[in-house]
Scaffold this active site. Structure first.
Site, mmCIF file in Angstrom:
data_model
loop_
_atom_site.group_PDB
_atom_site.id
_atom_site.type_symbol
_atom_site.label_atom_id
_atom_site.label_comp_id
_atom_site.label_asym_id
_atom_site.label_seq_id
_atom_site.Cartn_x
_atom_site.Cartn_y
_atom_site.Cartn_z
ATOM 1 C CD GLU A 106 -2.818 -1.419 2.240
ATOM 2 O OE1 GLU A 106 -2.500 -0.169 3.472
ATOM 3 O OE2 GLU A 106 -3.113 -2.548 2.500
ATOM 4 C CG ASN A 139 -0.935 -6.421 -1.409
ATOM 5 O OD1 ASN A 139 -1.315 -7.668 -2.288
ATOM 6 N ND2 ASN A 139 -0.787 -6.960 0.221
ATOM 7 C CG HIS A 170 -9.665 -5.852 0.750
ATOM 8 N ND1 HIS A 170 -9.921 -6.807 1.560
ATOM 9 C CD2 HIS A 170 -8.626 -5.288 1.011
ATOM 10 C CE1 HIS A 170 -9.131 -7.392 2.188
ATOM 11 N NE2 HIS A 170 -8.278 -6.349 1.740
ATOM 12 C CD GLU A 228 -4.434 -7.582 1.531
ATOM 13 O OE1 GLU A 228 -5.485 -6.753 2.812
ATOM 14 O OE2 GLU A 228 -3.349 -7.680 2.276
ATOM 15 C CG ASP A 266 -12.466 -8.907 2.207
ATOM 16 O OD1 ASP A 266 -12.520 -7.007 1.630
ATOM 17 O OD2 ASP A 266 -12.582 -8.898 2.893
HETATM 18 O O1 G3I Z 1 -5.222 -8.522 19.142
HETATM 19 C C1 G3I Z 1 -5.078 -7.659 19.582
HETATM 20 C C2 G3I Z 1 -6.153 -7.766 21.402
HETATM 21 O O2 G3I Z 1 -4.789 -8.475 22.130
HETATM 22 C C3 G3I Z 1 -6.685 -6.261 21.763
HETATM 23 O O3 G3I Z 1 -7.243 -6.628 22.777
HETATM 24 C C4 G3I Z 1 -7.545 -5.685 20.310
HETATM 25 C C5 G3I Z 1 -7.745 -3.912 20.937
HETATM 26 O O4 G3I Z 1 -7.472 -3.319 19.756
HETATM 27 O O5 G3I Z 1 -6.515 -5.164 19.424
HETATM 28 C C6 G3I Z 1 -6.504 -6.512 18.650
HETATM 29 O O6 G3I Z 1 -5.236 -6.684 17.783
HETATM 30 C C7 G3I Z 1 -5.740 -5.394 16.129
HETATM 31 C C8 G3I Z 1 -5.717 -7.191 15.552
HETATM 32 O O7 G3I Z 1 -6.035 -7.071 14.580
HETATM 33 C C9 G3I Z 1 -6.021 -8.172 15.765
HETATM 34 O O8 G3I Z 1 -7.689 -7.919 15.040
HETATM 35 C C10 G3I Z 1 -5.502 -4.375 15.911
HETATM 36 O O9 G3I Z 1 -5.411 -3.416 16.700
HETATM 37 C C11 G3I Z 1 -5.638 -4.314 14.994
HETATM 38 O O10 G3I Z 1 -4.982 -3.093 14.391
HETATM 39 C C12 G3I Z 1 -5.388 -5.088 13.726
HETATM 40 O O11 G3I Z 1 -6.333 -4.534 12.217
HETATM 41 C C13 G3I Z 1 -5.866 -5.108 11.028
HETATM 42 C C14 G3I Z 1 -5.681 -4.663 10.228
HETATM 43 O O12 G3I Z 1 -4.933 -5.085 9.186
HETATM 44 C C15 G3I Z 1 -4.160 -3.327 11.136
HETATM 45 O O13 G3I Z 1 -3.297 -4.323 10.502
HETATM 46 C C16 G3I Z 1 -6.199 -6.747 11.247
HETATM 47 O O14 G3I Z 1 -7.313 -7.412 11.445
HETATM 48 C C17 G3I Z 1 -6.244 -7.334 9.879
HETATM 49 O O15 G3I Z 1 -7.579 -8.264 8.672
HETATM 50 C C18 G3I Z 1 -5.930 -5.841 8.136
HETATM 51 O O16 G3I Z 1 -5.477 -6.878 6.885
HETATM 52 C C19 G3I Z 1 -5.465 -5.691 6.438
HETATM 53 C C20 G3I Z 1 -4.107 -5.954 5.855
HETATM 54 O O17 G3I Z 1 -2.823 -6.822 6.778
HETATM 55 C C21 G3I Z 1 -3.416 -5.028 4.540
HETATM 56 N N1 G3I Z 1 -4.633 -4.344 3.532
HETATM 57 C C22 G3I Z 1 -5.978 -4.454 4.345
HETATM 58 C C23 G3I Z 1 -5.995 -5.005 5.196
HETATM 59 C C24 G3I Z 1 -7.424 -4.837 5.689
HETATM 60 O O18 G3I Z 1 -7.682 -3.675 6.746
#
Ligand code: G3I
Length: 351
Positions: free
Chosen positions: A158, A198, A234, A262, A264
Site C-alpha cells: 500500500e 501488494n 477488498h 485479500e 472479500d
Molecule cells: O489482538 C489485539 C487484542 O489483543 C487487542 O485487545 C485489540 C484492541 O485493539 O487489538 C487486537 O489486535 C487487532 C488485530 O487486528 C487483531 O484483531 C489490532 O488492534 C488491529 O489493528 C488489527 O487490524 C488488522 C489491520 O489489518 C491492521 O493491521 C486486521 O486484523 C487485518 O485484517 C488488516 O489487514 C489488512 C492487510 O494487512 C492489508 N490490507 C488491508 C487489510 C484490511 O485492513
C-alpha cells in the site's frame, strides 16, 4: 427387499463393520468437492493463530478448504519486531507449523507497510543511513527467518495514495527509494521467494493503477527483483465489473505473477446498521465471486499465484472486527462455518 435378510441377521462384528463402511462411503460420495481441489491454482485464506488454536470449527475449515495460508497479522512489523533489539516470531511460527503439517503453502505478509509500525520505529531518529540500516535489518531478519518456509512475500504494501502519489510514511520520508531497496534486500535475504508489491482499491482509480504499473516498469528497468502484483480485492457488490476487469487486464499485461491476495466482497458497503442479509445481496455477491474466479482462471497459468480470501468465515472478517461493521457478510462461509450457495456455484465453473 434384498437387504432385509442382512437386517434380520444378528449383529456380528462383520455386519457392523460392513454397515460402517457403507455409511462412510455414502457420506463421502455425497460430499461436494473442495474448491481447492477443483481449481488448478492455490486457494488460500488469511488466518489468525488464536482462532486456529481455540476455535475447532475455524480450524477444521482452515484445514480442509485451503491450501495456502497468509498470516493476517502476525508477520507485520509491529508484531514481529516490537522492540529495536527484539524480534518475536512465535505467532508467525505457529501459523507456519500449522501450514507445514498439512502441506499448505505460506505467503508472507508483509515486510514494509506504513501501518502497524511499532512505537520505537515511529520515534526512531538518525540520519538517512541509520534509517536505511534499520529498515534493512528488519526486512532481512524477517525474510531470513522465514527463508524456505514461505513461498513469497508482500514486500511493500500500500505505498500509493488513490491519486497515484507516494503515500506519506516514515519510510517515504526518511529513506529515498525505499521501495526498490526493500525488494533488493528481501531478494538478498531469500533469493527463492516470489516478491510482490501488494495494494488495494485500484479499480476506479486509474492514477493509483498507473503508479503501480510505472513502479513495475521502473523496477524492471533497473533490474530490481519484483516478481508479482498482489491485488487485494477488498471489493463490494457495487464495485464496477468493467473497472475490476480492467485492473486485472492491466496487471496481467506486466507478465508478473498475480495474486488476488485479500479477497472479500462486502454486501453492506454503506454499513447500514439496519441491514438484513437479503436474497438480492446474496445473489449479487455470488455473481461477483463468479466474475472474480472466472477472471482469475483466464490469467495465464504461468502467472497464477492463487486467490486468497481475507480470513475464513464472515464471523472472522476484519470488516466486522477492525472496521466495526457488524452487519457485514463478505466471505464464502457463513457465521456457522457453512458454505454459502456462492461456493457451490464456483464449483460448477470450468476450471
Ligand atoms: O489482538 C489485539 C487484542 O489483543 C487487542 O485487545 C485489540 C484492541 O485493539 O487489538 C487486537 O489486535 C487487532 C488485530 O487486528 C487483531 O484483531 C489490532 O488492534 C488491529 O489493528 C488489527 O487490524 C488488522 C489491520 O489489518 C491492521 O493491521 C486486521 O486484523 C487485518 O485484517 C488488516 O489487514 C489488512 C492487510 O494487512 C492489508 N490490507 C488491508 C487489510 C484490511 O485492513
Amino acid at each position: 427387499m434384498t437387504i432385509l435378510p442382512i437386517l434380520q441377521k444378528p449383529l456380528t462384528m462383520k455386519t457392523i463393520l460392513f454397515s460402517l463402511f457403507l455409511g462412510i462411503s455414502l457420506v463421502s460420495f455425497g460430499q461436494d468437492p473442495y474448491l481447492k481441489d477443483q481449481y488448478k491454482f492455490p486457494i488460500g485464506a488469511s488466518m489468525n493463530p488464536r482462532l486456529l488454536a481455540e476455535n475447532e470449527a475455524y480450524r477444521k475449515l482452515a484445514s480442509s478448504e485451503f491450501n495456502s495460508v497468509t498470516p493476517e497479522n502476525h508477520m507485520k512489523i509491529m508484531l514481529v519486531h516490537p522492540e529495536a533489539n527484539r524480534f518475536d516470531f512465535s505467532k508467525g511460527d505457529e501459523i507456519v507449523a500449522f501450514a507445514k503439517g498439512q502441506q499448505k503453502r505460506v505467503h508472507g505478509h508483509t515486510l514494509v507497510w506504513h501501518n502497524q509500525v511499532p512505537k520505537w520505529m515511529n520515534e526512531f531518529s538518525g540520519d538517512a543511513q541509520a534509517w536505511e540500516n534499520m529498515l534493512k535489518n528488519h526486512v532481512q531478519t524477517v525474510a531470513k527467518h522465514y527463508k524456505g518456509q514461505v513461498a513469497g512475500w508482500d514486500v511493500v504494501n500500500e505505498a500509493f495514495l488513490d491519486d497515484g502519489s507516494l503515500r506519506p510514511s516514515i519510510w517515504a520520508k526518511y529513506i529515498p527509494d525505499y521501495i526498490a531497496k526493500s525488494f533488493q534486500w528481501a531478494h538478498e535475504a531469500d533469493p527463492e521467494a516470489i516478491l510482490f508489491y501488494n495494494d488495494y482499491g485500484q479499480d476506479g482509480k486509474p492514477k493509483k493503477m498507473q503508479a503501480i504499473l510505472t513502479l513495475v516498469q521502473d523496477l524492471q528497468a533497473r533490474h530490481i527483483p519484483i516478481h508479482g502484483l498482489g491485488l487485494q480485492m477488498h471489493i463490494n457488490i457495487d464495485s464496477k465489473n468493467d473497472e475490476i476487469l480492467s485492473v486485472i487486464n492491466q496487471s496481467k499485461s506486466t507478465g508478473l505473477a498475480i495474486h488476488f491476495s485479500e479477497l472479500d466482497i462486502a454486501v453492506n458497503p454503506k454499513n447500514d446498521s439496519t441491514f438484513v442479509l437479503h436474497e438480492a445481496a446474496k445473489e449479487a455477491q455470488k455473481q461477483k465471486f463468479q466474475l472474480i474466479f472466472k477472471a482469475y482462471a483466464s490469467i495465464p497459468k504461468s502467472q497464477q499465484y492463487g486467490i486468497t480470501f481475507w480470513n475464513v468465515s464472515d464471523k472472522d472478517s476484519w470488516l466486522r472486527g477492525y472496521f466495526k461493521r457488524p452487519k457485514e457478510y463478505p466471505l464464502l462461509f457463513d457465521d456457522s462455518y457453512n458454505r454459502k450457495p456462492a461456493y457451490s456455484q464456483l464449483l460448477k465453473n470450468e476450471k
